[in-house]
Enzyme design. Structure first.
Site, PDB file in Angstrom:
ATOM      1  CB  ALA A 191      -4.470  14.220  -1.471  1.00  0.00           C
ATOM      2  CE1 TYR A 192      -7.606   6.977   3.600  1.00  0.00           C
ATOM      3  CE2 TYR A 192      -9.698   7.558   2.597  1.00  0.00           C
ATOM      4  CZ  TYR A 192      -8.890   6.636   3.229  1.00  0.00           C
ATOM      5  OH  TYR A 192      -9.364   5.379   3.479  1.00  0.00           O
TER       6      TYR A 192
ATOM      7  CD  GLU B 116      -1.329   5.024   4.850  1.00  0.00           C
ATOM      8  OE1 GLU B 116      -1.967   4.121   5.392  1.00  0.00           O
ATOM      9  OE2 GLU B 116      -0.705   5.911   5.489  1.00  0.00           O
ATOM     10  CG  ASN B 117      -1.032  11.359  -1.757  1.00  0.00           C
ATOM     11  OD1 ASN B 117      -1.516  12.434  -1.437  1.00  0.00           O
ATOM     12  ND2 ASN B 117      -0.105  11.241  -2.690  1.00  0.00           N
TER      13      ASN B 117
ATOM     14  CD  GLU C 277      -5.508  -5.766  -1.402  1.00  0.00           C
ATOM     15  OE1 GLU C 277      -6.225  -6.226  -0.498  1.00  0.00           O
ATOM     16  OE2 GLU C 277      -5.016  -4.605  -1.343  1.00  0.00           O
TER      17      GLU C 277
ATOM     18  CG  ASN D 211      -0.385  -0.106   2.530  1.00  0.00           C
ATOM     19  OD1 ASN D 211       0.536  -0.896   2.767  1.00  0.00           O
ATOM     20  ND2 ASN D 211      -0.902   0.660   3.475  1.00  0.00           N
TER      21      ASN D 211
ATOM     22  CB  CYS E  50      -8.817  -4.289  -3.489  1.00  0.00           C
ATOM     23  SG  CYS E  50      -7.610  -2.946  -3.473  1.00  0.00           S
TER      24      CYS E  50
ATOM     25  CB  CYS F 276     -10.999  -2.112   0.412  1.00  0.00           C
ATOM     26  SG  CYS F 276     -10.300  -1.604  -1.178  1.00  0.00           S
TER      27      CYS F 276
END
Length: 130
Positions: free
Chosen positions: A46-47, A43-44, A54, A41, A88, A85
């Protein structure tokens, strides 16, 4: 092959970029070309711009020329299994049969297995699946 996928998912997990959630996930898949593709994963701040493990593995698979998932493993950072999720699940279903195995593992070596069809019944597909 399953042990190779588990190892690749755990190794990819180490490279996860998760400064916000601290929830580092790894994924590895066996593709129709016989190769293993993996991802973590990312992340950023900016969610919504982050990417799941995946999705990273699937993108790598497509970029390298493979077109189908034979099986996929998802590594959780905790003793709780990390199921894909909803987004995915749909991404996996785009490149897999309903019977494709989806295996979730923990750092302690526990695992559980299901299928794409069980995770996403009646998912969107290019052609209807029975």
């Amino acid at each position: 092959m399953l042990e190779k996928l588990k190892s690749a998912a755990l190794n990819a997990q180490k490279n996860a970029y998760a400064p916000y959630s601290k929830f580092r996930v790894g994924a590895a898949l066996e593709a129709n070309d016989g190769n293993v593709y993996f991802g973590c994963n990312v992340e950023n701040a900016a969610y919504p711009l982050g990417q799941c493990a995946e999705a990273t593995a699937i993108g790598t698979m497509i970029a390298q020329g493979a077109s189908a998932i034979k099986q996929i493993v998802i590594a959780s950072p905790t003793e709780t299994f990390c199921y894909p999720c909803g987004g995915c699940r749909q991404k996996i279903a785009e490149f897999a049969e309903a019977s494709t195995p989806v295996v979730m593992i923990t750092p302690e070596g526990n695992s559980t297995e299901t299928t794409v069809g069980e995770l996403l019944p009646e998912g969107f597909t290019l052609t209807p699946q029975d």
